[in-house]
Write a protein that holds these residues in place. Structure first.
Motif, PDB file in Angstrom:
ATOM      1  N   TYR A 229      -3.390   3.541  -0.023  1.00  0.00           N
ATOM      2  CA  TYR A 229      -4.309   4.367  -0.809  1.00  0.00           C
ATOM      3  C   TYR A 229      -5.770   4.204  -0.385  1.00  0.00           C
ATOM      4  O   TYR A 229      -6.189   3.145   0.065  1.00  0.00           O
ATOM      5  CB  TYR A 229      -4.184   4.010  -2.292  1.00  0.00           C
ATOM      6  CG  TYR A 229      -2.907   4.517  -2.943  1.00  0.00           C
ATOM      7  CD1 TYR A 229      -1.973   5.254  -2.240  1.00  0.00           C
ATOM      8  CD2 TYR A 229      -2.667   4.260  -4.291  1.00  0.00           C
ATOM      9  CE1 TYR A 229      -0.816   5.720  -2.855  1.00  0.00           C
ATOM     10  CE2 TYR A 229      -1.517   4.720  -4.915  1.00  0.00           C
ATOM     11  CZ  TYR A 229      -0.590   5.440  -4.184  1.00  0.00           C
ATOM     12  OH  TYR A 229       0.548   5.891  -4.802  1.00  0.00           O
ATOM     13  N   THR A 230      -6.513   5.256  -0.615  1.00  0.00           N
ATOM     14  CA  THR A 230      -7.934   5.261  -0.277  1.00  0.00           C
ATOM     15  C   THR A 230      -8.735   4.589  -1.386  1.00  0.00           C
ATOM     16  O   THR A 230      -8.590   4.957  -2.554  1.00  0.00           O
ATOM     17  CB  THR A 230      -8.428   6.718  -0.141  1.00  0.00           C
ATOM     18  OG1 THR A 230      -7.531   7.422   0.698  1.00  0.00           O
ATOM     19  CG2 THR A 230      -9.822   6.765   0.441  1.00  0.00           C
ATOM     20  N   CYS A 261      -0.232  15.314   0.266  1.00  0.00           N
ATOM     21  CA  CYS A 261       0.256  13.925   0.136  1.00  0.00           C
ATOM     22  C   CYS A 261      -0.733  13.165  -0.739  1.00  0.00           C
ATOM     23  O   CYS A 261      -1.303  12.163  -0.337  1.00  0.00           O
ATOM     24  CB  CYS A 261       0.407  13.284   1.506  1.00  0.00           C
ATOM     25  SG  CYS A 261      -1.023  13.514   2.570  1.00  0.00           S
ATOM     26  N   ALA A 262      -0.918  13.647  -1.953  1.00  0.00           N
ATOM     27  CA  ALA A 262      -2.015  13.175  -2.804  1.00  0.00           C
ATOM     28  C   ALA A 262      -1.748  11.823  -3.449  1.00  0.00           C
ATOM     29  O   ALA A 262      -2.654  11.229  -4.032  1.00  0.00           O
ATOM     30  CB  ALA A 262      -2.291  14.221  -3.884  1.00  0.00           C
ATOM     31  N   GLY A 263      -0.522  11.302  -3.392  1.00  0.00           N
ATOM     32  CA  GLY A 263      -0.257  10.024  -4.054  1.00  0.00           C
ATOM     33  C   GLY A 263      -0.546  10.151  -5.533  1.00  0.00           C
ATOM     34  O   GLY A 263      -0.050  11.063  -6.204  1.00  0.00           O
ATOM     35  N   SER A 266      -6.085   9.664  -5.644  1.00  0.00           N
ATOM     36  CA  SER A 266      -7.342   8.921  -5.420  1.00  0.00           C
ATOM     37  C   SER A 266      -8.421   9.787  -4.777  1.00  0.00           C
ATOM     38  O   SER A 266      -9.593   9.656  -5.108  1.00  0.00           O
ATOM     39  CB  SER A 266      -7.138   7.719  -4.498  1.00  0.00           C
ATOM     40  OG  SER A 266      -5.876   7.192  -4.607  1.00  0.00           O
ATOM     41  N   GLU A 288       4.615   8.418  -8.457  1.00  0.00           N
ATOM     42  CA  GLU A 288       3.274   8.909  -8.111  1.00  0.00           C
ATOM     43  C   GLU A 288       3.086  10.287  -8.733  1.00  0.00           C
ATOM     44  O   GLU A 288       2.047  10.590  -9.319  1.00  0.00           O
ATOM     45  CB  GLU A 288       3.140   9.072  -6.590  1.00  0.00           C
ATOM     46  CG  GLU A 288       2.920   7.792  -5.822  1.00  0.00           C
ATOM     47  CD  GLU A 288       2.755   8.052  -4.322  1.00  0.00           C
ATOM     48  OE1 GLU A 288       3.104   9.150  -3.848  1.00  0.00           O
ATOM     49  OE2 GLU A 288       2.286   7.140  -3.631  1.00  0.00           O
ATOM     50  N   ASP A 322       8.530  17.370  -0.374  1.00  0.00           N
ATOM     51  CA  ASP A 322       8.415  16.782   0.962  1.00  0.00           C
ATOM     52  C   ASP A 322       7.630  17.738   1.849  1.00  0.00           C
ATOM     53  O   ASP A 322       8.133  18.777   2.269  1.00  0.00           O
ATOM     54  CB  ASP A 322       9.821  16.537   1.529  1.00  0.00           C
ATOM     55  CG  ASP A 322       9.757  15.986   2.944  1.00  0.00           C
ATOM     56  OD1 ASP A 322       8.631  15.813   3.468  1.00  0.00           O
ATOM     57  OD2 ASP A 322      10.830  15.740   3.519  1.00  0.00           O
ATOM     58  N   ALA A 323       6.389  17.357   2.139  1.00  0.00           N
ATOM     59  CA  ALA A 323       5.488  18.241   2.878  1.00  0.00           C
ATOM     60  C   ALA A 323       6.011  18.553   4.271  1.00  0.00           C
ATOM     61  O   ALA A 323       5.556  19.495   4.909  1.00  0.00           O
ATOM     62  CB  ALA A 323       4.110  17.595   2.971  1.00  0.00           C
ATOM     63  N   ASN A 350      -5.221  12.197   3.162  1.00  0.00           N
ATOM     64  CA  ASN A 350      -5.045  10.914   3.831  1.00  0.00           C
ATOM     65  C   ASN A 350      -3.546  10.790   4.072  1.00  0.00           C
ATOM     66  O   ASN A 350      -2.808  10.289   3.232  1.00  0.00           O
ATOM     67  CB  ASN A 350      -5.547   9.779   2.936  1.00  0.00           C
ATOM     68  CG  ASN A 350      -5.230   8.414   3.515  1.00  0.00           C
ATOM     69  OD1 ASN A 350      -4.761   8.311   4.658  1.00  0.00           O
ATOM     70  ND2 ASN A 350      -5.469   7.367   2.746  1.00  0.00           N
TER      71      ASN A 350
HETATM   72  C1  LIG Z   1      -1.862   7.235   2.642  1.00  0.00           C
HETATM   73  S1  LIG Z   1      -1.180   7.707   1.104  1.00  0.00           S
HETATM   74  C2  LIG Z   1      -2.524   8.632   0.447  1.00  0.00           C
HETATM   75  C3  LIG Z   1      -2.458   8.813  -1.024  1.00  0.00           C
HETATM   76  C4  LIG Z   1      -3.758   9.317  -1.630  1.00  0.00           C
HETATM   77  N1  LIG Z   1      -4.070  10.652  -1.190  1.00  0.00           N
HETATM   78  C5  LIG Z   1      -4.878   8.393  -1.246  1.00  0.00           C
HETATM   79  O1  LIG Z   1      -5.661   8.793  -0.382  1.00  0.00           O
HETATM   80  O2  LIG Z   1      -4.975   7.309  -1.794  1.00  0.00           O
HETATM   81  C6  LIG Z   1      -0.018   8.872   1.610  1.00  0.00           C
HETATM   82  C7  LIG Z   1       0.808   9.484   0.508  1.00  0.00           C
HETATM   83  O3  LIG Z   1       1.714  10.395   1.072  1.00  0.00           O
HETATM   84  C8  LIG Z   1       2.919  10.368   0.358  1.00  0.00           C
HETATM   85  N2  LIG Z   1       3.940  10.895   1.274  1.00  0.00           N
HETATM   86  C9  LIG Z   1       4.606  10.232   2.226  1.00  0.00           C
HETATM   87  N3  LIG Z   1       5.448  11.035   2.862  1.00  0.00           N
HETATM   88  C10 LIG Z   1       5.304  12.267   2.299  1.00  0.00           C
HETATM   89  C11 LIG Z   1       5.913  13.531   2.514  1.00  0.00           C
HETATM   90  N4  LIG Z   1       6.835  13.677   3.465  1.00  0.00           N
HETATM   91  N5  LIG Z   1       5.510  14.565   1.759  1.00  0.00           N
HETATM   92  C12 LIG Z   1       4.563  14.401   0.803  1.00  0.00           C
HETATM   93  N6  LIG Z   1       3.969  13.233   0.547  1.00  0.00           N
HETATM   94  C13 LIG Z   1       4.329  12.183   1.282  1.00  0.00           C
HETATM   95  C14 LIG Z   1       3.089   8.925  -0.024  1.00  0.00           C
HETATM   96  O4  LIG Z   1       3.932   8.763  -1.127  1.00  0.00           O
HETATM   97  C15 LIG Z   1       1.644   8.529  -0.294  1.00  0.00           C
HETATM   98  O5  LIG Z   1       1.311   8.687  -1.619  1.00  0.00           O
END
Ligand SMILES: C[S@@+](CC[C@H](N)C(=O)[O-])C[C@H]1O[C@@H](n2cnc3c(N)ncnc32)[C@H](O)[C@@H]1O
Length: 762
Positions: A229-230, A261-263, A266, A288, A322-323, A350
């Motif tokens: 996470y950021t 992929c907003a988690g 954050s 999440e 799933d993006a 991110n």
């Molecule tokens: C690096 S984190 C960033 C989260 C948040 N945006 C932040 O900056 O703190 C990446 C996020 O992508 C999500 N993620 C991973 N694979 C993904 C997918 N295939 N589709 C959508 N989200 C995904 C994870 O669960 C995680 O929350």
């Protein structure tokens, strides 16, 4: 009664006496390990030569228990304060101090404890009489614990323990709540595994842990979700780039800010309500998603999926989120904007970070094929257009698909967090960079100090080859951003192996001999993926592999025989000097550990033309000898002298030991016009070698380099009582340390600038 001058002696004697009666299978070392004096069953023990202030010692113990709770370790029900000189134990219960235990403490546990007012001890025992000793035995056998509350400070420790102890458990088994459609009530709300150790968590949802949800993933998810996470300060800073992108929205247009992929959101937390009303968020992980829904659901334009249904929960993930799936790329809620020419698209992400080819990853036993995302629609589409290792990176799949499926107009933009490699080395995109920041990866729930770029890309073609990013570290004491010098990032176009490796064929008659391991000795057994070679003109084998510095120790080797797994070339006597800058450059990160360097600086052969010309003209003759001096005195040169199983004597020729006659290096170094630093290094080498010759295992028939001295002669043993490392040849060990310091300084002042000038480092 025994009298002690050292607390440790009293402590060890106590355990020696009582452990056989309490638990003969354990030894003293087992009990230590959390910087306290020992935990035995349900007892925390603290030893003192003389107890003078029970309150102060009690607070010290409370601090140790606080640390145990944070690490997810059970909190013993008893605190035993032991005075070793009067053989007295004060027994306290920890439960009455739970409020204090559940605070967090900073600094040494033994400091600033005076003035703490505790209650009376539960019991006072004297173990110098038989009755007292028996009572102590009974006490030490007690196995009771004080239940603690789960909060933000300790939940990660307990989650890690849970996944360790219940390997089949998934995130829902730990965190599940009663609020959504999927109702698994997790361990924190209804403890069974931890029934004796924790109180049920009464928070209805997991929103309190939103910033920690990445660290609460189970082991499988950690592998596939790549979530780091950021931190707030960086998220807020990157809004400047988002606002620059909004400023480019043509008058009259609508716009969306899309984060696939907003988690737990954050990045979006500090957007204004107006900006949030343009925002579309989604994330793949179920818990999440629920937190995201709770925090931002009412404010954003869309969240995908819009509401939870009975089908939403799918094995811990969110159906349709799933993006990287085709379904998501075609999602009609998003498509309506992409298909609207009067809407500007701003991606702000991110992306998850998981590189399955990295050694870090493979060490964790995570094979390439095990990653679910590798089978995704987006990755298979990307592989049709992008060749090579770039398609092994989860983050790249997001970046590539962002430009491919979402950005269409020149006023569209992408603000993306990622290490710079995708642009610098992999040339994944060729768009225009408008602005960007360098952030320290250490603050993204990671232990690695490295550069993460947050860049604003415009959807316009560009031929930029160099960009500048403003660097910001985090001042963790004041919780502010700490600006540093702006950093340049230059693209690289060629690798050492393409340009500088010696590719002259080796005649079959010389294709024999042995192969060596990373430690410089003959490698026996295991997989051998290289062919050996031995001939009068071969000096050794060099590996200066890969552009980045992810695995510097694996990617740079210098050995007397071919490395068992290849990736290098055989060094020949006729041109070995001009190959040494590759080895020197491969050591850069070891001597430049600032977070701004790793991930940003890479190795390239882009300066080859100038380099070859200046080598030919003799302009670089002295520099190459400096590289040689560095190579002979630096520890990663693992060339050793030994007798191979093929009956050949493998001699280290790149070292300064001339006991058995000149080496190739000592002969060539005569041409180096020595400056003060070089004289100092040679003097220090002399000291190292003279102490090495006095070591018990010194063998005058061998030719020693620095590494061989370190590995074979700088021996040590572990002190049985204290557990400390004791060097057998202190003078030799000290001389090696002195050499290391001199070599580092020499490298950074005399060698690194030239490596940059000739783009060995770029
Ligand atoms: C690096 S984190 C960033 C989260 C948040 N945006 C932040 O900056 O703190 C990446 C996020 O992508 C999500 N993620 C991973 N694979 C993904 C997918 N295939 N589709 C959508 N989200 C995904 C994870 O669960 C995680 O929350």
């Amino acid at each position: 009664m025994d009298q002690y001058e050292h607390e440790r002696d009293g402590q060890y004697d106590f355990y020696k006496v009582f452990l056989p009666r309490v638990d003969p299978t354990r030894n003293v070392e087992d009990l230590l390990g959390d910087s306290n004096d020992g935990v035995l069953n349900g007892n925390l023990l603290e030893f003192k030569l003389h107890v003078s202030d029970l309150g102060a010692v009690l607070l010290q113990c409370v601090k140790y228990l606080s640390a145990l709770r944070i690490k997810g370790k059970s909190v013993p029900a008893n605190i035993l304060i032991v005075d070793v000189n009067t053989s007295t134990i004060w027994q306290y219960r920890s439960a009455p101090y739970l409020a204090e235990i559940e605070k967090t403490y900073f600094g040494g546990a033994s400091k600033n404890n005076a003035g703490f007012i505790g209650g009376n001890a539960e019991a006072v025992l004297h173990y110098d009489d038989p009755l007292g000793a028996e009572r102590v035995v009974a006490l030490l056998k007690e196995n009771n614990f004080t239940k603690i509350h789960i909060d933000e400070n300790c939940i990660v420790g307990w989650a890690e323990r849970f996944y360790r102890e219940v390997p089949t458990a998934r995130k829902e088994d730990f965190l599940g709540d009663d609020t959504g459609k999927h109702k698994t009530i997790g361990e924190i709300r209804k403890p069974t595994h931890f029934a004796e150790y924790i109180y049920p968590y009464t928070g209805q949802t997991n929103v309190k842990f939103h910033y920690l949800m990445d660290k609460l993933n189970d082991t499988l998810q950690k592998k596939n979700l790549g979530a780091f996470y950021t931190p707030d300060l960086y998220a807020e800073k990157s809004l400047e780039l988002v606002r620059a992108a909004i400023a480019r929205v043509p008058v009259g247009n609508d716009y969306i800010i899309l984060d696939r992929c907003a988690g737990t959101g954050s990045l979006e937390t500090k957007l204004t309500d107006e900006e949030l009303s343009h925002t579309v968020v989604s994330t793949i992980e179920y818990y999440e998603y629920k937190v995201l829904q709770e925090l931002l659901g009412a404010k954003v334009r869309h969240i995908i999926p819009p509401v939870e249904t009975a089908e939403t929960f799918r094995a811990g993930l969110v159906a349709g989120s799933d993006a990287l799936s085709k379904e998501f790329v075609e999602n009609p809620v998003i498509r309506q904007y992409i298909d609207d020419p009067n809407c500007t698209v701003i991606l702000f992400e991110n992306p998850p970070f998981a590189e399955t080819t990295s050694a870090e990853h493979q060490r964790m036993g995570q094979s390439k094929s095990s990653s679910v995302w590798k089978q995704s629609y987006v990755v298979s589409e990307m592989k049709k257009e992008i060749k090579g290792t770039a398609s092994n990176d989860l983050g790249n799949a997001f970046i590539w698909s962002g430009f491919k499926y979402y950005l269409r107009q020149p006023t569209d933009s992408y603000i993306v967090y990622s290490p710079v490699k995708y642009w610098k080395a992999q040339h994944l995109i060729d768009r225009e960079f408008l602005d960007g920041f360098a952030f320290n990866r250490r603050h993204f729930h990671s232990n690695i100090y490295a550069c993460i770029m947050c860049a604003l890309w415009l959807n316009q073609p560009s031929s930029q080859k160099e960009i500048t990013i403003k660097a910001f570290d985090v001042d963790t004491v004041n919780n502010t951003l700490f600006p540093q010098d702006a950093l340049s990032v230059k693209q690289i176009f060629s690798t050492y192996s393409q340009v500088y490796y010696d590719k002259r064929p080796i005649h079959e008659e010389f294709r024999k001999g042995i192969l060596a391991g990373l430690d410089g000795l003959e490698k026996e057994g295991g997989k051998q993926r290289n062919r050996p070679a031995y001939s009068p003109d071969i000096l050794g084998y060099m590996v200066a592999h890969s552009s980045g510095f992810d695995n510097p120790e694996l990617d740079s080797s210098l050995l007397t025989a071919g490395r068992y797994d290849g990736n290098g070339f055989f060094l020949r006597k006729d041109n070995y000097l001009e190959k040494l800058p590759m080895f020197c450059a491969s050591r850069y990160i070891t001597y430049n550990r600032a977070w701004t360097e790793r991930g940003r600086i890479m190795k390239s052969a882009d300066g080859a033309e100038k380099f070859f010309a200046d080598v030919a003209s003799g302009k670089l003759a002295q520099f190459l000898l400096k590289c040689l001096l560095f190579t002979c005195t630096e520890m990663q040169n693992h060339m050793r002298t030994f007798m191979g199983s093929d009956g050949r004597f493998y001699r280290n020729e790149l070292c300064l030991d001339t006991t058995s006659g000149e080496t190739v290096a000592s002969r060539d170094l005569k041409n180096l016009v020595l400056n003060e630093k070089e004289e100092a290094i040679l003097r220090q080498w002399g000291r190292v070698f003279s102490w090495a010759q006095k070591a018990e295992k010194y063998d005058p028939s061998l030719t020693y380099g620095v590494y061989q001295i370190y590995a074979e002669l700088d021996t040590f043993h572990t002190d049985e009582v204290t557990g400390d490392t004791v060097y057998d040849n202190v003078e030799l060990h000290s001389a090696l340390a002195g050499l290391k310091a001199l070599v580092k300084e020499y490298y950074n002042t005399e060698i690194v600038p030239v490596l940059f000038e000739y783009e060995f480092l770029k």
